[in-house]
Enzyme design. Structure first.
Site, PDB file in Angstrom:
ATOM      1  N   SER A  38       0.835  -1.218   0.000  1.00 37.70           N
ATOM      2  CA  SER A  38       0.000   0.000   0.000  1.00 37.70           C
ATOM      3  C   SER A  38       0.857   1.249   0.000  1.00 37.70           C
ATOM      4  O   SER A  38       0.545   2.226  -0.694  1.00 37.70           O
ATOM      5  CB  SER A  38      -0.939   0.082   1.209  1.00 37.70           C
ATOM      6  OG  SER A  38      -1.116  -1.103   1.821  1.00 37.70           O
ATOM      7  N   GLU A  96      -3.355   7.512   3.754  1.00 41.79           N
ATOM      8  CA  GLU A  96      -3.703   6.217   4.360  1.00 41.79           C
ATOM      9  C   GLU A  96      -4.459   6.406   5.677  1.00 41.79           C
ATOM     10  O   GLU A  96      -5.440   5.721   5.945  1.00 41.79           O
ATOM     11  CB  GLU A  96      -2.443   5.371   4.569  1.00 41.79           C
ATOM     12  CG  GLU A  96      -2.770   3.982   5.097  1.00 41.79           C
ATOM     13  CD  GLU A  96      -1.846   2.894   4.608  1.00 41.79           C
ATOM     14  OE1 GLU A  96      -0.991   3.155   3.740  1.00 41.79           O
ATOM     15  OE2 GLU A  96      -1.984   1.758   5.090  1.00 41.79           O
ATOM     16  N   ASP A 141       6.620   3.062   6.538  1.00 44.29           N
ATOM     17  CA  ASP A 141       6.530   2.388   5.244  1.00 44.29           C
ATOM     18  C   ASP A 141       6.601   3.385   4.097  1.00 44.29           C
ATOM     19  O   ASP A 141       7.282   3.154   3.090  1.00 44.29           O
ATOM     20  CB  ASP A 141       5.236   1.579   5.150  1.00 44.29           C
ATOM     21  CG  ASP A 141       5.114   0.576   6.290  1.00 44.29           C
ATOM     22  OD1 ASP A 141       6.143   0.238   6.901  1.00 44.29           O
ATOM     23  OD2 ASP A 141       3.980   0.142   6.571  1.00 44.29           O
TER      24      ASP A 141
HETATM   25  C1  GLA Z   1       2.892  -1.318   9.790  1.00 43.71           C
HETATM   26  C2  GLA Z   1       2.669   0.194   9.792  1.00 43.71           C
HETATM   27  C3  GLA Z   1       3.962   0.937  10.129  1.00 43.71           C
HETATM   28  C4  GLA Z   1       4.577   0.398  11.414  1.00 43.71           C
HETATM   29  C5  GLA Z   1       4.652  -1.124  11.384  1.00 43.71           C
HETATM   30  C6  GLA Z   1       5.107  -1.699  12.695  1.00 43.71           C
HETATM   31  O1  GLA Z   1       3.777  -1.677   8.788  1.00 43.71           O
HETATM   32  O2  GLA Z   1       2.220   0.607   8.504  1.00 43.71           O
HETATM   33  O3  GLA Z   1       3.709   2.314  10.222  1.00 43.71           O
HETATM   34  O4  GLA Z   1       3.865   0.849  12.534  1.00 43.71           O
HETATM   35  O5  GLA Z   1       3.404  -1.719  11.049  1.00 43.71           O
HETATM   36  O6  GLA Z   1       6.416  -1.333  12.948  1.00 43.71           O
END
Ligand code: GLA
Length: 399
Positions: free
Chosen positions: A134, A166, A178
């Site tokens: 995503s 998001e 991410d």
């Molecule tokens: C998901 C969320 C991130 C982070 C991770 C855990 O990937 O999108 O922002 O919080 O979990 O580290």
């Protein structure tokens, strides 16, 4: 390979929309080396980009319409989704089109002069594997629009806008890791990111040059629990910060942890729904995890990548026992890797399924992977997909 895919993506764009695109952009999936569930606590993370990418071929439109299309039938592609920019409303559009639509919405909400666009996507990032498909979709869209409309935004700004999409448009309360990984990672490096101010450092992570390999083990499971449990973990961390009188758990130093835990002993210890952590366990995870990120960097800076293995495995134990975001399949992947002689292993990403990362000597990689596959078969689990995480480039224009 990338050139060929870029040409193919441009060609598909022409078939779908009847004219050549103005350009083709790419953004990668990621794994996180260390620093899990720290990003929404203003803490430290250390992701690296995968060679798997989402490509977007795009052209601007002048009539206030956004059209999106995906070649990937499994994610609801095949049809052109057509949306009017002035009708975009948060959480109004289900399905994958909400991600690009959310990016346009977030840019316009920020007052940026973004108009319509035609977009066609092509992805090699596994969906639902915890590898941030995503975020790749959001960031490739943001970068394409940035270029198409000559905005000149920084990578950090693009990541923030993608996260805003998001959080507020799609409705997922994720942190900033991410999107920043997709926007800012560089080839051959892990990205040390301070999520408080988005300051960052590219840390050389030349695994092959050191005879090492980082395997991704996609367990191919995603537990239903995941979504509500993520929000519950976030709420528990915010509760902990309030109880300790700090802005965010990042502000609790490692040396202060015993005192902090002591002062929380008197606080209500409700475990959240789904067997979540109590507030002390949540605080302990976040504070020790930030410390592990710093320790990993110190060991990499000292030229000793093998020495990070035990820190990865400690991180897994903390996520499993304190933060309670692991699951049986991830635990088995980590245990089987350890038993087969891996240097270290941990779940990566949000948890409740998805993927683990395993640090191995290159010479032992196939044997370790084989042992993990065997262990999954013996447990009656689906066969995991295992591939190397080669630290790759972040988002970029290809054509
Ligand atoms: C998901 C969320 C991130 C982070 C991770 C855990 O990937 O999108 O922002 O919080 O979990 O580290």
């Amino acid at each position: 390979m990338t050139d060929q895919r870029a040409r193919h993506t441009a060609e598909r764009f022409r078939e779908v929309y009847g004219a050549a695109p103005a350009g083709v952009w790419a953004a990668p999936g990621r794994v996180n080396l260390i620093g899990e569930h720290t990003d929404y606590n203003d803490g430290f993370v250390m992701p690296l980009a995968l060679p798997h990418t989402i490509l977007a071929a795009a052209s601007p439109r002048t009539d206030g319409v956004l059209r999106v299309h995906s070649g990937d039938g499994s994610s609801g592609g095949g049809q052109i989704a057509e949306l009017r920019l002035d009708a975009l409303r948060p959480a109004s559009d289900g399905g994958w089109a909400a991600y690009p639509a959310g990016v346009v919405w977030a840019m316009r909400e920020a007052g940026l002069p973004v108009g319509g666009a035609d977009l066609h996507y092509d992805s090699t990032v596994p969906v639902g594997a915890g590898l941030s498909s995503s975020a790749a979709l959001e960031v490739v869209t943001a970068l394409a629009l940035d270029d198409l409309y000559g905005l000149g935004l920084t990578r950090q700004r693009l990541a923030r806008l993608a996260q805003r999409a998001e959080n507020a448009f799609v409705g997922v309360p994720c942190g900033i890791m991410d999107q920043t990984a997709a926007a800012c990672c560089t080839e051959g490096h892990a990205l040390f990111l301070d999520t408080r101010d988005l300051s960052q450092r590219q840390v050389p992570f030349d695994l092959a040059g050191r005879g090492l390999r980082l395997l991704v083990v996609d367990t191919r499971v995603k537990h239903e629990l995941g979504d509500g449990a993520y929000a519950q973990r976030r709420a528990m961390c915010e509760h902990g910060a309030r109880a300790l009188g700090v802005h965010a758990l990042r502000d609790v130093q490692y040396a202060q942890l015993p005192a902090a835990l002591g002062s929380l002993a008197a606080a209500p210890q409700d475990a959240g729904p789904g067997g979540g952590p109590d507030v002390r366990a949540a605080v302990r995870h976040v504070v020790t995890e930030n410390r592990r990120v710093e320790d990993v960097i110190a060991r990499l800076d000292a030229g000793d990548p093998r020495a990070i293995g035990p820190l990865l495995t400690d991180g897994h134990a903390s996520l499993r026992d304190d933060f309670r975001v692991s699951c049986a399949e991830l635990d088995l992947a980590v245990a089987a890797a350890g038993a087969a002689g891996a240097l270290g292993a941990r779940m990566t990403g949000g948890g409740f399924g998805g993927s683990a990362v395993v640090l191995v000597e290159e010479a032992a990689a196939d044997a370790v992977a084989g042992r993990i596959v065997q262990a999954f078969a013996a447990a009656g689990y689906a066969r995991p997909r295992i591939f190397p995480a080669v630290p790759s480039a972040g988002a970029r224009r290809l054509v």
